[in-house]
Structure formats: structure tokens, C-alpha cells
Design an enzyme around this catalytic site. Structure first.
Site, PDB file in Angstrom:
ATOM      1  N   LEU A 155       0.909  -1.128  -0.098  1.00 50.90           N
ATOM      2  CA  LEU A 155       0.086  -0.160  -0.115  1.00 50.90           C
ATOM      3  C   LEU A 155       0.944   1.364   0.016  1.00 50.90           C
ATOM      4  O   LEU A 155       0.391   2.172   0.789  1.00 50.90           O
ATOM      5  CB  LEU A 155      -0.988  -0.188   1.213  1.00 50.90           C
ATOM      6  CG  LEU A 155      -1.965  -1.180   1.376  1.00 50.90           C
ATOM      7  CD1 LEU A 155      -2.752  -1.295   2.451  1.00 50.90           C
ATOM      8  CD2 LEU A 155      -2.902  -1.123  -0.004  1.00 50.90           C
ATOM      9  N   GLY A 156       2.045   1.360  -0.571  1.00 52.88           N
ATOM     10  CA  GLY A 156       2.767   2.331  -1.004  1.00 52.88           C
ATOM     11  C   GLY A 156       2.039   3.394  -1.810  1.00 52.88           C
ATOM     12  O   GLY A 156       0.882   3.052  -2.248  1.00 52.88           O
ATOM     13  N   ILE A 158       2.007   3.681  -5.149  1.00 53.21           N
ATOM     14  CA  ILE A 158       1.314   3.284  -6.494  1.00 53.21           C
ATOM     15  C   ILE A 158       0.060   2.339  -5.971  1.00 53.21           C
ATOM     16  O   ILE A 158      -1.042   2.478  -6.591  1.00 53.21           O
ATOM     17  CB  ILE A 158       2.291   2.290  -7.212  1.00 53.21           C
ATOM     18  CG1 ILE A 158       3.331   3.420  -7.725  1.00 53.21           C
ATOM     19  CG2 ILE A 158       1.622   1.438  -8.625  1.00 53.21           C
ATOM     20  CD1 ILE A 158       4.550   2.719  -8.378  1.00 53.21           C
ATOM     21  N   THR A 232       2.433  -5.371 -12.128  1.00 50.94           N
ATOM     22  CA  THR A 232       3.138  -4.221 -12.605  1.00 50.94           C
ATOM     23  C   THR A 232       4.420  -3.624 -11.852  1.00 50.94           C
ATOM     24  O   THR A 232       4.829  -2.506 -11.939  1.00 50.94           O
ATOM     25  CB  THR A 232       2.048  -2.805 -12.669  1.00 50.94           C
ATOM     26  OG1 THR A 232       1.614  -2.554 -11.293  1.00 50.94           O
ATOM     27  CG2 THR A 232       0.935  -3.075 -13.509  1.00 50.94           C
ATOM     28  N   ARG A 234       7.551  -5.907 -10.485  1.00 49.11           N
ATOM     29  CA  ARG A 234       8.655  -6.787 -10.962  1.00 49.11           C
ATOM     30  C   ARG A 234       8.473  -8.234 -11.310  1.00 49.11           C
ATOM     31  O   ARG A 234       7.630  -8.630 -10.275  1.00 49.11           O
ATOM     32  CB  ARG A 234       9.889  -6.680  -9.824  1.00 49.11           C
ATOM     33  CG  ARG A 234      10.593  -5.195  -9.883  1.00 49.11           C
ATOM     34  CD  ARG A 234      11.242  -4.799 -11.013  1.00 49.11           C
ATOM     35  NE  ARG A 234      11.836  -3.480 -11.086  1.00 49.11           N
ATOM     36  CZ  ARG A 234      11.371  -2.443 -11.305  1.00 49.11           C
ATOM     37  NH1 ARG A 234      10.004  -2.467 -11.736  1.00 49.11           N
ATOM     38  NH2 ARG A 234      11.999  -1.333 -11.181  1.00 49.11           N
ATOM     39  N   GLU A 262      13.701  -9.958 -18.706  1.00 51.40           N
ATOM     40  CA  GLU A 262      13.215  -8.743 -19.922  1.00 51.40           C
ATOM     41  C   GLU A 262      14.484  -8.539 -20.863  1.00 51.40           C
ATOM     42  O   GLU A 262      15.471  -8.234 -20.194  1.00 51.40           O
ATOM     43  CB  GLU A 262      12.731  -7.625 -19.237  1.00 51.40           C
ATOM     44  CG  GLU A 262      11.588  -7.899 -18.375  1.00 51.40           C
ATOM     45  CD  GLU A 262      11.023  -6.630 -17.435  1.00 51.40           C
ATOM     46  OE1 GLU A 262      11.538  -5.489 -17.790  1.00 51.40           O
ATOM     47  OE2 GLU A 262      10.022  -6.813 -16.968  1.00 51.40           O
ATOM     48  N   HIS A 281       6.620  -3.982 -20.121  1.00 50.28           N
ATOM     49  CA  HIS A 281       7.108  -3.137 -19.063  1.00 50.28           C
ATOM     50  C   HIS A 281       6.875  -1.684 -19.374  1.00 50.28           C
ATOM     51  O   HIS A 281       7.907  -0.742 -19.484  1.00 50.28           O
ATOM     52  CB  HIS A 281       8.711  -3.434 -18.645  1.00 50.28           C
ATOM     53  CG  HIS A 281       9.085  -2.840 -17.373  1.00 50.28           C
ATOM     54  ND1 HIS A 281       9.990  -3.658 -16.725  1.00 50.28           N
ATOM     55  CD2 HIS A 281       8.602  -1.807 -16.513  1.00 50.28           C
ATOM     56  CE1 HIS A 281      10.180  -3.002 -15.429  1.00 50.28           C
ATOM     57  NE2 HIS A 281       9.246  -2.032 -15.387  1.00 50.28           N
TER      58      HIS A 281
END
Ligand code: GLV
Length: 323
Positions: A155-156, A158, A232, A234, A262, A281
Site C-alpha cells: 500500500l505504498g 502506487i 506491474t 517486478r 526482460e 514493461h
């Protein structure tokens, strides 16, 4: 003598032009990520490094970069940089927090809708000429976001911005954070409950040794049948092998913007799975967000090159401050 600065990715000419007047620039413009050996050689007498997620900055790169005064990455995440090695070498690492929050939250919600309403699958289906009848009552049926219970892991900023958007959809929201946080409209629950009680689970934690494979085999197995995993953050937050099994059996769906490797190899199992929406990404990929990230990264670079404190530093310990 002019200080040397390495830029490990190709950036638009007008963006790097102001740096060219101040520093000697060595810019990697290859179509693939800069090889570690080239980076090491170029950094041998460089004072600055401007980089991004595609270039791992390992402990051995840092150890050989004896003149390096600053590493500035065009990303908020710093998991591609050996932060401990940079801190031990007293090299400040600049990053770009804040400016990509809204774009990434938009994309997370976009992936939720794309996966649950089968948008990418329907697009592929149409383009292969399969639409032979008009409106059909049972064509490409999905599920409603408004009726879903959505779980937010982390819950940071983003995660919080994603919650803010979801409140508008009217769904029930469960959330978990490492250090408990109370957010309007979010029922705080255990991590296990986020996975086992939700129709959609969205990952928003940074990648750290504690969060590697936070979406573990067991937690994925505990998800409801038909549930959707959104990532979304890593790739390494997920046990990808276990997720591929869950997707192959049709038990889960996914919306993924990030992958452990990636670019994703062209023969990767994810690419053959209809029930996974895949993106390369692009969480922060809007014109204005990318410009804000580059601006912030250049501010960090310039500050570090001139021996000033970086405005956005991922390892403030180098200044004797706590992280
Ligand atoms: C993107 O993934 C970032 O860390 O900026």
C-alpha cells in the site's frame, strides 16, 4: 579536464544536449542492453552514470568504477543496482519516485479490465477473422470489476493510487502492507487472505530480498479458481513457473507488465497463453511521465557530478541519513 559521464541507453538528442555542454558523454546506442564488460570499460574513468532498468549495475561494475561519484537511474525501482555495493563505495544512487505513480496505477487498473473483460484476447480473435455472426449472447464473456473483491499487495504510493481508482468502480478492496497502513475503503488483512479471498490480486511492493516470489506457488494455489493476478511491479515478485502452471490449467488469469527476464524470450510459455495479457514493461510509459522521470534523473546526475546531495536519493545512508 572535462568530467566523463556514461549514458547506458539511447536517449533523444534534445534531452542529452544540455549535458553535452558540461561533460564528456559516452552514450550506448546499441539496440540491445549495454554489455557489462563495455560498461566496465567505459566507467573506468567516468564520474557519472545515467542508466535505466535494462542495465544491471553489479558489485563488480561498481568496484571497478573508481572515479564514480553518482549513479542516476531513470526508474523508481533500484533492484537492478547493487545498492549495498554503491553505499559501501559511498556512491549515491538517484532514482525517480513519485512521478510515475499515476501512470502505473492507471496501467494496473487497465490490466485488470483487460484480463477480466478479455480485451486483448477479443482483439486477437477479431483480427484472425473469427467474427462470423453479429452480437452473440455468450461471446467472450468475462467478469465485472464492480463485483470483484480486489486485493492490493503493498500500500505504498502506487498501491494507494490504485486503491483510489478502484473505489470509483465500487469493488470491495482488501489490502496488505509490510508495515500496516490504514487507507479509506481498504480492509486490512493478512497477506494469505489477500491471495485466498480475492478475485483479483495486484502486486505493488518493491522488489527486495523479502518480497522475492511474494506470489509464491502456495499463495497462487490458494487463489480462487478464475481469479486474476496483476503484476506491474517486478517479475521476480512472482513464482513464474507456478503461475504458468496455473494459467495453463485455466485456473487463473493474469495481466503482466513485468517479467523475471526482460525482454521476454520469444519462445516463452507466457506468450502462448490466451488467458494472460502481456505488456512490455510500460507502466510509466506516457510521454509526460517519461519526461518527468528523465528530468528528475538529470537533476540527480547533475547534483552528484557537482558533489551536491541528490534530490532523490535511494541510499541516503551515504549522507549519514537513515534509509
Ligand atoms: C519502473 O519499473 C520503474 O522502476 O521506474
Amino acid at each position: 579536464m572535462t568530467s566523463k559521464c556514461v549514458i547506458s541507453l539511447d536517449l533523444p538528442e534534445d534531452i542529452v544536449a544540455p549535458l553535452g555542454g558540461q561533460f564528456e558523454l559516452l552514450t550506448w546506442s546499441g539496440s540491445e542492453a549495454m554489455p557489462e564488460m563495455t560498461l566496465q570499460n567505459w566507467l573506468a574513468d567516468a564520474e557519472g552514470l545515467l542508466c535505466a532498468l535494462s542495465t544491471p549495475i553489479t558489485a563488480s561494475v561498481i568496484a571497478r568504477a573508481e572515479q564514480l561519484k553518482v549513479i542516476s537511474t531513470i526508474s523508481v525501482g533500484v533492484d537492478h543496482i547493487d545498492l549495498a555495493a554503491a553505499t559501501a563505495a559511498s556512491i549515491p544512487v538517484g532514482h525517480t519516485p513519485g512521478v510515475l505513480v499515476d501512470s502505473t496505477a492507471d496501467l494496473a487498473v487497465g490490466l485488470m479490465i483487460a484480463a477480466t473483460r478479455r480485451i486483448a484476447e477479443a482483439d486477437r480473435w477479431m483480427r484472425t477473422g473469427q467474427w462470423s455472426q453479429g452480437w452473440q449472447s455468450d461471446l467472450l464473456l468475462g467478469t465485472d470489476l464492480s463485483q470483484a473483491t480486489v486485493g492490493i499487495v503493498g500500500l505504498g504510493p502506487i498501491g494507494e493510487a490504485t486503491v483510489k481508482r478502484l473505489r470509483g468502480f465500487g469493488c470491495r478492496i482488501l489490502g496488505w502492507n509490510r508495515t500496516p497502513r490504514v487507507l479509506e475503503g481498504v480492509e486490512t488483512v493478512d497477506l494469505e487472505d489477500v491471495f485466498s479471498r480475492c478475485d483479483i490480486v495486484s502486486l505493488h511492493t518493491a522488489l527486495t530480498p523479502d518480497t522475492v516470489q511474494i506470489a509464491s506457488r502456495e499463495r497462487l494455489a490458494s487463489m480462487r479458481s478464475g481469479a486474476t493476478l496483476i503484476n506491474t511491479g517486478r517479475g521476480a515478485l512472482v513464482d513464474e513457473e507456478a503461475l504458468i502452471k496455473e494459467l495453463s490449467s485455466g485456473r487463473l488469469k493474469a495481466g503482466l507488465d513485468v517479467f523475471e527476464t526482460e525482454p521476454l524470450p520469444s519462445d516463452h510459455a507466457f506468450l502462448s497463453l490466451e488467458n494472460a495479457v502481456l505488456l512490455p514493461h510500460v507502466g510509466s510509459a506516457t510521454r509526460s511521465t517519461r519526461m518527468a522521470m528523465v528530468t528528475r534523473a538529470l537533476e540527480n546526475l547533475q547534483a552528484g557530478m557537482s558533489g551536491q546531495r541528490l534530490p532523490f536519493c535511494a541510499n541516503p545512508e551515504v549522507y549519514g541519513l537513515s534509509a
